[in-house]
Structure formats: structure tokens, C-alpha cells
Design a protein around this motif. Structure first.
Motif, PDB file in Angstrom:
ATOM      1  N   TRP A  44     -14.507 -18.174   9.296  1.00  0.00           N
ATOM      2  CA  TRP A  44     -13.134 -17.800   9.655  1.00  0.00           C
ATOM      3  C   TRP A  44     -13.052 -17.173  11.064  1.00  0.00           C
ATOM      4  CZ3 TRP A  44     -12.737 -12.613  10.628  1.00  0.00           C
ATOM      5  CH2 TRP A  44     -13.720 -11.785  10.068  1.00  0.00           C
ATOM      6  N   ARG A  68       0.870  -1.184   0.000  1.00  0.00           N
ATOM      7  CA  ARG A  68       0.000   0.000   0.000  1.00  0.00           C
ATOM      8  C   ARG A  68       0.903   1.227   0.000  1.00  0.00           C
ATOM      9  NH1 ARG A  68      -4.126  -1.449   4.972  1.00  0.00           N
ATOM     10  NH2 ARG A  68      -5.838  -2.124   3.656  1.00  0.00           N
ATOM     11  N   SER A 114      -6.074  -4.497   1.168  1.00  0.00           N
ATOM     12  CA  SER A 114      -6.750  -3.909   0.010  1.00  0.00           C
ATOM     13  C   SER A 114      -6.215  -2.510  -0.288  1.00  0.00           C
ATOM     14  CB  SER A 114      -8.249  -3.847   0.302  1.00  0.00           C
ATOM     15  OG  SER A 114      -8.454  -3.181   1.526  1.00  0.00           O
ATOM     16  N   MET A 135     -17.083  -6.711  11.123  1.00  0.00           N
ATOM     17  CA  MET A 135     -18.071  -7.464  10.339  1.00  0.00           C
ATOM     18  C   MET A 135     -19.445  -6.814  10.462  1.00  0.00           C
ATOM     19  SD  MET A 135     -17.024 -11.212  11.703  1.00  0.00           S
ATOM     20  CE  MET A 135     -16.407 -10.576  13.246  1.00  0.00           C
ATOM     21  N   ALA A 136     -20.040  -6.487   9.306  1.00  0.00           N
ATOM     22  CA  ALA A 136     -21.441  -6.068   9.306  1.00  0.00           C
ATOM     23  C   ALA A 136     -22.331  -7.285   9.100  1.00  0.00           C
ATOM     24  CB  ALA A 136     -21.682  -5.041   8.209  1.00  0.00           C
ATOM     25  N   GLY A 137     -21.758  -8.369   8.663  1.00  0.00           N
ATOM     26  CA  GLY A 137     -22.487  -9.609   8.438  1.00  0.00           C
ATOM     27  C   GLY A 137     -22.815 -10.299   9.746  1.00  0.00           C
ATOM     28  N   TRP A 152     -14.524   2.375  17.570  1.00  0.00           N
ATOM     29  CA  TRP A 152     -14.110   1.102  16.970  1.00  0.00           C
ATOM     30  C   TRP A 152     -12.747   1.253  16.307  1.00  0.00           C
ATOM     31  CZ3 TRP A 152     -12.459  -2.757  14.019  1.00  0.00           C
ATOM     32  CH2 TRP A 152     -12.224  -2.536  12.656  1.00  0.00           C
ATOM     33  N   ARG A 190      -2.346  -1.477   9.328  1.00  0.00           N
ATOM     34  CA  ARG A 190      -3.612  -2.079   9.768  1.00  0.00           C
ATOM     35  C   ARG A 190      -4.393  -2.612   8.583  1.00  0.00           C
ATOM     36  NH1 ARG A 190      -8.407  -2.278   9.080  1.00  0.00           N
ATOM     37  NH2 ARG A 190      -8.036  -0.808   7.394  1.00  0.00           N
ATOM     38  N   SER A 198      -7.435  -6.101   7.592  1.00  0.00           N
ATOM     39  CA  SER A 198      -8.415  -7.028   8.168  1.00  0.00           C
ATOM     40  C   SER A 198      -8.224  -8.452   7.639  1.00  0.00           C
ATOM     41  CB  SER A 198      -9.832  -6.553   7.821  1.00  0.00           C
ATOM     42  OG  SER A 198      -9.999  -5.196   8.146  1.00  0.00           O
ATOM     43  N   ARG A 203      -8.370 -12.669   7.690  1.00  0.00           N
ATOM     44  CA  ARG A 203      -9.343 -13.666   8.152  1.00  0.00           C
ATOM     45  C   ARG A 203      -8.643 -14.877   8.761  1.00  0.00           C
ATOM     46  NH1 ARG A 203     -11.534 -11.553   3.436  1.00  0.00           N
ATOM     47  NH2 ARG A 203     -13.559 -10.559   3.754  1.00  0.00           N
ATOM     48  N   HIS A 234     -10.804  -7.361  12.796  1.00  0.00           N
ATOM     49  CA  HIS A 234     -11.547  -7.424  11.533  1.00  0.00           C
ATOM     50  C   HIS A 234     -13.026  -7.167  11.830  1.00  0.00           C
ATOM     51  CE1 HIS A 234     -11.899  -9.587   7.406  1.00  0.00           C
ATOM     52  NE2 HIS A 234     -12.953  -8.809   7.599  1.00  0.00           N
ATOM     53  N   ASN A 264     -19.098 -15.352   7.802  1.00  0.00           N
ATOM     54  CA  ASN A 264     -18.131 -14.815   8.767  1.00  0.00           C
ATOM     55  C   ASN A 264     -17.741 -15.856   9.816  1.00  0.00           C
ATOM     56  OD1 ASN A 264     -17.757 -12.227   7.686  1.00  0.00           O
ATOM     57  ND2 ASN A 264     -19.630 -11.470   8.651  1.00  0.00           N
TER      58      ASN A 264
HETATM   59  C1  LIG Z   1     -18.407  -1.790   9.205  1.00  0.00           C
HETATM   60  C2  LIG Z   1     -17.608  -2.872   8.515  1.00  0.00           C
HETATM   61  C3  LIG Z   1     -18.247  -4.044   8.160  1.00  0.00           C
HETATM   62  C4  LIG Z   1     -17.547  -5.087   7.571  1.00  0.00           C
HETATM   63  N1  LIG Z   1     -18.169  -6.287   7.331  1.00  0.00           N
HETATM   64  C5  LIG Z   1     -17.438  -7.357   6.964  1.00  0.00           C
HETATM   65  C6  LIG Z   1     -18.018  -8.656   6.949  1.00  0.00           C
HETATM   66  O1  LIG Z   1     -19.194  -8.863   7.288  1.00  0.00           O
HETATM   67  N2  LIG Z   1     -17.224  -9.697   6.569  1.00  0.00           N
HETATM   68  C7  LIG Z   1     -15.913  -9.536   6.217  1.00  0.00           C
HETATM   69  O2  LIG Z   1     -15.253 -10.523   5.918  1.00  0.00           O
HETATM   70  N3  LIG Z   1     -15.328  -8.303   6.247  1.00  0.00           N
HETATM   71  C8  LIG Z   1     -16.050  -7.222   6.625  1.00  0.00           C
HETATM   72  N4  LIG Z   1     -15.459  -5.973   6.713  1.00  0.00           N
HETATM   73  C9  LIG Z   1     -14.049  -5.791   6.342  1.00  0.00           C
HETATM   74  C10 LIG Z   1     -13.943  -4.894   5.114  1.00  0.00           C
HETATM   75  O3  LIG Z   1     -14.259  -5.643   3.962  1.00  0.00           O
HETATM   76  C11 LIG Z   1     -12.527  -4.300   5.049  1.00  0.00           C
HETATM   77  O4  LIG Z   1     -12.306  -3.484   6.186  1.00  0.00           O
HETATM   78  C12 LIG Z   1     -12.327  -3.469   3.792  1.00  0.00           C
HETATM   79  O5  LIG Z   1     -12.371  -4.282   2.647  1.00  0.00           O
HETATM   80  C13 LIG Z   1     -11.006  -2.743   3.818  1.00  0.00           C
HETATM   81  O6  LIG Z   1      -9.956  -3.662   3.995  1.00  0.00           O
HETATM   82  P1  LIG Z   1      -8.919  -3.566   5.208  1.00  0.00           P
HETATM   83  O7  LIG Z   1      -9.693  -3.445   6.495  1.00  0.00           O
HETATM   84  O8  LIG Z   1      -8.135  -4.854   5.142  1.00  0.00           O
HETATM   85  O9  LIG Z   1      -8.072  -2.351   4.985  1.00  0.00           O
HETATM   86  C14 LIG Z   1     -16.157  -4.921   7.286  1.00  0.00           C
HETATM   87  C15 LIG Z   1     -15.534  -3.717   7.632  1.00  0.00           C
HETATM   88  C16 LIG Z   1     -16.241  -2.705   8.240  1.00  0.00           C
HETATM   89  C17 LIG Z   1     -15.515  -1.438   8.654  1.00  0.00           C
END
Ligand SMILES: Cc1cc2nc3c(=O)[nH]c(=O)nc-3n(C[C@H](O)[C@H](O)[C@H](O)COP(=O)(O)O)c2cc1C
Length: 198
Positions: free
Chosen positions: A81, A7, A181, A135-137, A118, A20, A22, A24, A133, A78
Motif C-alpha cells: 500500500w 472516536r 482505530s 511503519m515498523a515493518g 515524528w 489524525r 493512519s 493505507r 502512516h 507495507n
Molecule cells: C512505530 C509504529 C510502527 C507501525 N508499524 C506499522 C506497520 O509496519 N504497518 C502498518 O500498516 N501500520 C503500522 N503502524 C500503524 C499502527 O498500526 C497505527 O498507528 C495504530 O494501529 C493506531 O492507529 P491510528 O494511527 O490509525 O490511530 C505503526 C505505527 C507506529 C506508531
């Protein structure tokens, strides 16, 4: 300019923002209670409107009686992992506040403030050698029930906290996505003086 994790920042910033990300793939090791509370300490010092501090966190450490029930509030995709996380956290916000005259009023910035909290948690987690990491899921109604959340609160998201593991520990479809990403350039979301629609 700083380049970390493939990056590249176009302007000079602290390395932590590029470090930083996210993942899995988590090792599935346990995290000590004091170590976890130190991560929430960072969230504690987030700014909020009128210093209302509307964020709430419910956590379950791996190995505790609560871990399975928090895991079950996550979407199946979700759970696949996040089951290897060291701690699961449900992030909630208090949506209303009681005024000095006893009136219940919506707290306009509850989600904004909780987002700041957060992210403080996420950065402190990274600094402490773990990863977070979000998750909104998540099944929000189920989470409300399982956690016993009263009215005037909203489930915002869940967070998995863990020690990063080798991507080979993931199912194949997730393995391919296991990398930091990229982002849009600043010119697409920062405007001088007037808003510019996409
Ligand atoms: C509010 C929020 C909800 C997210 N929901 C999910 C999710 O349900 N499942 C998942 O695998 N990642 C989830 N993510 C991760 C995002 O996909 C990830 O933060 C984004 O692609 C940017 O990548 P990075 O955090 O690795 O920089 C979520 C992130 C945020 C902030």
C-alpha cells in the motif's frame, strides 16, 4: 464530549488528536518539495533532552530517483500500500553524543525525543490536509545500507505520507481494516501516585 471519526474523547481535547489516523489508501499524487519540508519544520520544533535534537529523516518524494529504493526497504506487507504514498520517510535517531571532552556517550533519550519529532510531523501532516502512516515493518539493516547511515544511528521506523484515497482502491484484506482505530480508556494507563501492573 468531542466525537470525530467514530472516536469519542472522554475528556475535552483538540479535534486534531481524533482526526489524525493512519490510512493505507493513498491517491499516489506527487507532493511538492516545499510542502513536504513544511511538514518537517514541525518536527524541527519538537522538544528533546538538552535540546540535542537526535532525530534524522531521510525522505524520497514520489517521482524522484530515490522513491523506489526507499520503498524496497519496507516489508512486503507495507510495500503493497505504501507504494501509493506521495513521500516515504525513514526516521532515524542519533544514539550517541560527543561530550565537550570528546567522549562518546549513549544519548539515553534518543528514541523518546525522535518519537516526539515524528508525532509533530504527523500532526502537521494532518493539519496540512495529508495523512502520515508510520511503519515498523522495515528491513533496518537494508535501510542502513541503502541510505548510507553511519554508526551510532538507529533506524526507528518509516513513514508514508499521502493524500487519502477511497478504501475501494485497496486490496480486499486491507480494505476491511481501513478505519480509525479505538483506544484503551485512560484508567488503564494513567495512575495516580503508584504504578499499577496489568
Ligand atoms: C512505530 C509504529 C510502527 C507501525 N508499524 C506499522 C506497520 O509496519 N504497518 C502498518 O500498516 N501500520 C503500522 N503502524 C500503524 C499502527 O498500526 C497505527 O498507528 C495504530 O494501529 C493506531 O492507529 P491510528 O494511527 O490509525 O490511530 C505503526 C505505527 C507506529 C506508531
Amino acid at each position: 464530549m468531542t466525537e470525530i471519526n467514530h472516536r469519542k474523547a472522554d475528556h475535552p481535547i483538540h479535534a486534531i488528536f481524533l482526526e489524525r489516523w493512519s490510512p493505507r489508501a493513498f491517491t499516489g499524487e506527487e507532493i511538492g518539495k516545499e510542502e513536504l519540508l513544511a511538514l518537517f519544520e514541525a518536527a524541527r520544533w519538537a522538544p528533546s533532552a538538552s535540546n540535542i535534537q537526535p532525530w534524522r529523516f531521510v525522505y524520497a518524494r514520489r517521482g524522484s530517483e530515490y522513491f523506489a529504493s526507499l520503498l524496497e526497504t519496507l516489508d512486503e506487507g507495507n510495500q503493497r500500500w505504501a507504494k501509493n504514498a506521495s513521500a516515504l520517510v525513514i526516521v532515524l535517531s542519533k544514539t550517541h553524543r560527543v561530550t565537550s571532552t570528546g567522549e562518546v556517550r549513549p544519548a539515553y533519550t534518543h528514541a523518546f525525543d525522535t518519537g516526539a519529532a515524528w508525532f509533530a510531523l504527523a500532526l502537521q501532516t494532518q493539519l496540512a490536509g495529508w495523512h502520515a502512516h508510520a511503519m515498523a515493518g522495515i528491513d533496518r539493516d537494508k535501510a542502513m545500507r541503502v541510505l548510507g547511515v553511519p554508526e551510532h544511528h538507529r533506524v526507528e521506523a518509516a513513514v508514508a505520507i499521502g493524500r487519502i484515497a477511497d478504501p475501494s482502491t485497496l486490496p480486499e484484506d486491507l480494505r476491511e481494516r481501513e478505519k480509525p482505530s479505538q483506544r484503551k480508556p485512560i484508567s488503564e494507563f494513567v495512575f495516580e501516585g503508584r504504578f499499577r501492573a496489568d
